[in-house]
Design an enzyme around this catalytic site. Structure first.
Site, PDB file in Angstrom:
ATOM      1  N   LYS A  81      46.412  58.988 -97.490  1.00  0.00           N
ATOM      2  CA  LYS A  81      46.425  59.666 -96.178  1.00  0.00           C
ATOM      3  C   LYS A  81      47.517  60.741 -96.172  1.00  0.00           C
ATOM      4  O   LYS A  81      48.703  60.432 -96.305  1.00  0.00           O
ATOM      5  CB  LYS A  81      46.674  58.634 -95.070  1.00  0.00           C
ATOM      6  CG  LYS A  81      46.894  59.231 -93.672  1.00  0.00           C
ATOM      7  CD  LYS A  81      47.111  58.151 -92.605  1.00  0.00           C
ATOM      8  CE  LYS A  81      47.499  58.745 -91.255  1.00  0.00           C
ATOM      9  NZ  LYS A  81      47.803  57.731 -90.223  1.00  0.00           N
ATOM     10  N   ASP A 108      51.472  63.661 -87.049  1.00  0.00           N
ATOM     11  CA  ASP A 108      50.598  62.888 -86.166  1.00  0.00           C
ATOM     12  C   ASP A 108      51.202  62.813 -84.765  1.00  0.00           C
ATOM     13  O   ASP A 108      52.035  61.956 -84.479  1.00  0.00           O
ATOM     14  CB  ASP A 108      50.406  61.472 -86.752  1.00  0.00           C
ATOM     15  CG  ASP A 108      49.486  60.620 -85.884  1.00  0.00           C
ATOM     16  OD1 ASP A 108      48.828  61.186 -84.980  1.00  0.00           O
ATOM     17  OD2 ASP A 108      49.418  59.401 -86.135  1.00  0.00           O
ATOM     18  N   LYS A 118      51.150  60.474 -78.415  1.00  0.00           N
ATOM     19  CA  LYS A 118      52.172  59.440 -78.612  1.00  0.00           C
ATOM     20  C   LYS A 118      53.343  59.683 -77.653  1.00  0.00           C
ATOM     21  O   LYS A 118      53.572  60.825 -77.254  1.00  0.00           O
ATOM     22  CB  LYS A 118      52.718  59.519 -80.043  1.00  0.00           C
ATOM     23  CG  LYS A 118      51.788  59.008 -81.106  1.00  0.00           C
ATOM     24  CD  LYS A 118      52.441  59.082 -82.473  1.00  0.00           C
ATOM     25  CE  LYS A 118      51.502  58.565 -83.553  1.00  0.00           C
ATOM     26  NZ  LYS A 118      51.232  57.125 -83.456  1.00  0.00           N
ATOM     27  N   ASP A 178      53.733  60.790 -91.841  1.00  0.00           N
ATOM     28  CA  ASP A 178      52.384  60.228 -91.841  1.00  0.00           C
ATOM     29  C   ASP A 178      51.549  60.719 -93.023  1.00  0.00           C
ATOM     30  O   ASP A 178      50.362  60.443 -93.104  1.00  0.00           O
ATOM     31  CB  ASP A 178      51.705  60.560 -90.499  1.00  0.00           C
ATOM     32  CG  ASP A 178      50.714  59.496 -90.084  1.00  0.00           C
ATOM     33  OD1 ASP A 178      50.768  58.380 -90.639  1.00  0.00           O
ATOM     34  OD2 ASP A 178      49.880  59.788 -89.198  1.00  0.00           O
ATOM     35  N   ASP A 190      44.487  58.799 -81.632  1.00  0.00           N
ATOM     36  CA  ASP A 190      45.670  58.474 -82.440  1.00  0.00           C
ATOM     37  C   ASP A 190      45.312  57.566 -83.626  1.00  0.00           C
ATOM     38  O   ASP A 190      46.131  57.385 -84.528  1.00  0.00           O
ATOM     39  CB  ASP A 190      46.725  57.816 -81.545  1.00  0.00           C
ATOM     40  CG  ASP A 190      48.099  57.791 -82.191  1.00  0.00           C
ATOM     41  OD1 ASP A 190      48.273  58.485 -83.217  1.00  0.00           O
ATOM     42  OD2 ASP A 190      48.980  57.080 -81.677  1.00  0.00           O
ATOM     43  N   GLU A 202      43.695  58.223 -86.167  1.00  0.00           N
ATOM     44  CA  GLU A 202      43.088  59.345 -86.891  1.00  0.00           C
ATOM     45  C   GLU A 202      43.108  59.170 -88.400  1.00  0.00           C
ATOM     46  O   GLU A 202      42.318  59.766 -89.111  1.00  0.00           O
ATOM     47  CB  GLU A 202      43.805  60.655 -86.506  1.00  0.00           C
ATOM     48  CG  GLU A 202      45.077  60.964 -87.294  1.00  0.00           C
ATOM     49  CD  GLU A 202      46.170  59.919 -87.160  1.00  0.00           C
ATOM     50  OE1 GLU A 202      46.207  59.240 -86.127  1.00  0.00           O
ATOM     51  OE2 GLU A 202      46.982  59.779 -88.099  1.00  0.00           O
ATOM     52  N   ARG A 217      42.305  56.641 -90.222  1.00  0.00           N
ATOM     53  CA  ARG A 217      41.057  56.039 -90.699  1.00  0.00           C
ATOM     54  C   ARG A 217      39.905  57.043 -90.656  1.00  0.00           C
ATOM     55  O   ARG A 217      38.945  56.931 -91.404  1.00  0.00           O
ATOM     56  CB  ARG A 217      40.766  54.760 -89.896  1.00  0.00           C
ATOM     57  CG  ARG A 217      40.613  54.960 -88.432  1.00  0.00           C
ATOM     58  CD  ARG A 217      40.778  53.670 -87.634  1.00  0.00           C
ATOM     59  NE  ARG A 217      42.181  53.270 -87.507  1.00  0.00           N
ATOM     60  CZ  ARG A 217      42.590  52.166 -86.879  1.00  0.00           C
ATOM     61  NH1 ARG A 217      41.708  51.339 -86.334  1.00  0.00           N
ATOM     62  NH2 ARG A 217      43.870  51.866 -86.821  1.00  0.00           N
TER      63      ARG A 217
HETATM   64  N1  BES Z   1      50.361  57.127 -88.100  1.00  0.00           N
HETATM   65  C1  BES Z   1      50.110  56.099 -87.175  1.00  0.00           C
HETATM   66  C2  BES Z   1      50.604  54.749 -87.654  1.00  0.00           C
HETATM   67  C3  BES Z   1      52.083  54.512 -87.550  1.00  0.00           C
HETATM   68  C4  BES Z   1      52.661  54.235 -86.323  1.00  0.00           C
HETATM   69  C5  BES Z   1      52.869  54.508 -88.670  1.00  0.00           C
HETATM   70  C6  BES Z   1      54.017  53.969 -86.238  1.00  0.00           C
HETATM   71  C7  BES Z   1      54.207  54.222 -88.582  1.00  0.00           C
HETATM   72  C8  BES Z   1      54.797  53.966 -87.370  1.00  0.00           C
HETATM   73  C9  BES Z   1      48.615  55.971 -86.918  1.00  0.00           C
HETATM   74  O1  BES Z   1      47.879  57.128 -87.016  1.00  0.00           O
HETATM   75  C10 BES Z   1      48.483  55.457 -85.528  1.00  0.00           C
HETATM   76  O2  BES Z   1      48.828  56.175 -84.632  1.00  0.00           O
HETATM   77  N2  BES Z   1      48.002  54.244 -85.390  1.00  0.00           N
HETATM   78  C11 BES Z   1      47.893  53.624 -84.132  1.00  0.00           C
HETATM   79  C12 BES Z   1      46.565  52.904 -84.085  1.00  0.00           C
HETATM   80  C13 BES Z   1      46.151  52.496 -82.719  1.00  0.00           C
HETATM   81  C14 BES Z   1      45.830  53.711 -81.876  1.00  0.00           C
HETATM   82  C15 BES Z   1      44.935  51.601 -82.841  1.00  0.00           C
HETATM   83  C16 BES Z   1      49.063  52.632 -83.994  1.00  0.00           C
HETATM   84  O3  BES Z   1      49.453  52.021 -84.985  1.00  0.00           O
HETATM   85  O4  BES Z   1      49.601  52.538 -82.897  1.00  0.00           O
HETATM   86 ZN    ZN Z   2      48.670  58.595 -88.252  1.00  0.00          ZN
HETATM   87 ZN    ZN Z   3      47.886  58.214 -85.144  1.00  0.00          ZN
END
Ligand code: BES
Ligand code: ZN
Ligand code: ZN
Length: 520
Positions: free
Chosen positions: A262, A267, A274, A285, A349, A351, A353
């Site tokens: 990825k 992000d 966020k 990210d 968010d 994204e 996946r």
């Molecule tokens: N890049 C984030 C994951 C992440 C969050 C990595 C905090 C490190 C620290 C990912 O794209 C994301 O935002 N995931 C969400 C998923 C949710 C919306 C189902 C998450 O983990 O909150």
């Molecule tokens: Zn992300």
């Molecule tokens: Zn995200």
């Protein structure tokens, strides 16, 4: 930083600083006959600490030879393992830097690590020196001060016939990997505006050469291929998305593996934006992509040249930003991925996946790999599950997962399994499309849900997903890691790919031993 191996001698070395590890017990560190009186004298003072990581610095009164003797404690010999050696070597490096010397010698004694193969000892020590030397140089008005202790001479004493050759081969591998991890840390630590998808693609293009072929797919190519999940994420950004392809296809390779990372260079969450607190960290990210770039850094430096059974390795990095904009994709939008699966984007968010959906579809269709492994900073939930020291692995092939867990142990870049079962795949179903990009409220299991979603894009390919959101950055400092990006995943992938091509394992190798007899 340059590391070389030199032959043990009994004369007093000319190097300004000579370092060694000091283990508990009565035996004094062996730095060769020439330095024995100085070491004995230092030991007699009672100030020579043997506790793990404790530093003792002496100034021997020698007419010629080192001005400083540096000892880093190793604790009990029976407790020593590769991670301890890596940390001790990193402490040596940082202490040597503090003294201001340009070159130093580190003496390693076979008797001190009897339970560990000499190859492993060499690899861990070289990695420790390289990683311990890492410092991110931020762009500042003043140019950075010149680096110190940039030359290390490793001297291996004792051992049985062949040990020194194995040690030296380990040092060569550890140096390559240390350089690759440091390169990855540099790429990952850059601010979002300094490391865009185009910048990532340019780094990949640097590897294009005789060993590795690099190709970058542009948005128009993605449109032609039907990569609407990836394009949907990139819609809100002015930075064009890239699909970076790196291909190492050695002669005689009978197997192909794909490593997908990825590469989300920033992000913001998109329309499902966020919170602003710590949003800056979302420049990390792209660390899955960073790890795959690091693997190819090592591959282009010959990481896989000595494999008994060559393996074709393909790196695939979907790279994009995730930004809110009038044209950004919206919660509830439906997109059709390259493999035909329709996706309801319930949360913009989630994204990672989405961009991986098309990258995985492309990888399995184009290369028909024997194994496909993806790395991604996919979920914050993985930090809750496993913390910062170990990444999560899940997938559809138990044997592959076991191999990755073993590779993680070998590299001390560890992964641990989370389940991914049919019940989890069921939770991905959507009323308005085939699947949704998040499961409904009340399920929990955020990291498994991410993996379950990805499983819809790999078909029957043997596949594993590694969630490195905890390990890519944010650990407490520990000698070979100071702060910022850790470079997680590079050593793991390297150990795994090497294990595929070395049936007996690196430890079983017969090494040819030859070193230049250099002036100290
Ligand atoms: N890049 C984030 C994951 C992440 C969050 C990595 C905090 C490190 C620290 C990912 O794209 C994301 O935002 N995931 C969400 C998923 C949710 C919306 C189902 C998450 O983990 O909150
Ligand atoms: Zn992300
Ligand atoms: Zn995200």
């Amino acid at each position: 930083m340059k590391i070389r191996c030199t032959a043990p001698k009994d004369t007093v070395p000319k190097t300004e600083l000579v370092a060694s590890f000091a283990f508990s017990g009565s035996r004094a560190p062996d730095l060769g006959k020439g330095l024995k009186p100085a070491v004995d004298k230092a030991k007699k003072t009672g100030d020579l600490s043997q506790s793990f990581r404790k530093v003792s610095l002496f100034h021997p009164d020698l007419k010629a030879g080192p001005k400083r003797l540096l000892f880093v404690g190793g604790g009990k010999r029976s407790d020593v393992d590769a991670e301890r050696l890596r940390r001790m070597a990193a402490v040596v490096q940082q202490q040597a830097e503090d003294t201001g010397v340009g070159r130093f010698q580190l003496v390693v004694h076979a008797e001190d690590h009897k339970g560990i193969d000499a190859f492993r000892v060499g690899r861990a020590i070289a990695e420790g020196l390289m990683l311990g030397s890492y410092r991110y140089e931020p762009p500042r008005k003043e140019s950075p001060k010149p680096r110190k202790a940039t030359n290390a001479d490793l001297v291996y004493r004792g051992g049985e016939s062949g040990d020194r050759a194995a040690f030296e081969a380990g040092v060569a591998l550890g140096t390559k990997l240390g350089e690759a991890v440091n390169f990855t840390r540099d790429v990952e630590n850059k601010a979002g505006n300094l490391m865009t998808p185009t910048d990532m693609a340019n780094h990949a293009k640097d590897f294009h050469g005789s060993k590795v072929k690099v190709k970058v797919l542009e948005e128009k190519d993605m449109q032609r291929l039907g990569m609407n999940a990836l394009l949907g994420v990139s819609r809100g950004s002015v930075q064009p998305a890239k699909l970076i392809l790196m291909d190492y296809a050695p002669k005689g390779a009978t197997r192909t593996i794909c490593c997908v990372g990825k590469g989300l260079t920033f992000d913001s969450g998109g329309i499902s934006i966020k919170p602003s607190s710590r949003m800056d960290e979302m420049r990390y990210d792209m660390c899955g992509g960073g790890a795959v770039l690091g693997l190819f850094h090592a591959v282009s430096n010959g990481l896989l040249d000595d494999l008994e059974e060559p393996v074709r390795v393909v790196g695939v990095i979907p790279s994009s930003e995730n930004m809110p904009d009038a044209d950004a994709q919206k919660p509830g939008d439906i997109v059709r991925a390259m493999n035909g699966t329709t996706i309801e984007v319930l949360n913009t968010d989630a994204e990672g996946r989405l961009i991986l959906a098309d990258a995985l579809s492309y990888a399995v269709k184009t290369y028909e790999p024997d194994y496909c492994v993806d790395l991604a900073t996919l979920t914050g939930a993985v930090i809750v599950a496993l913390g910062h020291e170990v990444a999560a692995v899940m997938g559809n092939d138990d044997a592959l997962i076991d191999e990755l867990i073993a590779a993680g142990r070998d590299a001390d870049d560890q992964v641990w399994e989370l389940p991914l079962w049919d019940v989890h795949r069921e939770q991905c179903k959507s009323k308005f499309a085939d699947i949704a990009n998040i499961n409904g409220a009340g399920h929990g299991n955020g990291s498994i849900n991410g993996g379950a979603f990805l499983s819809y894009f790999v078909g029957d390919t043997s596949w594993a997903h590694i969630d490195i959101a905890g390990t890519a950055w944010g650990q407490k400092p520990k000698d070979h890691y100071r702060t910022g990006a850790s470079g997680a995943g590079v050593r793991l992938l390297a150990s795994w790919v090497r294990s595929l091509g070395t049936p007996g394992g690196d430890d079983d190798y017969e090494y040819e031993y030859e070193y230049e007899d250099v002036e100290e």
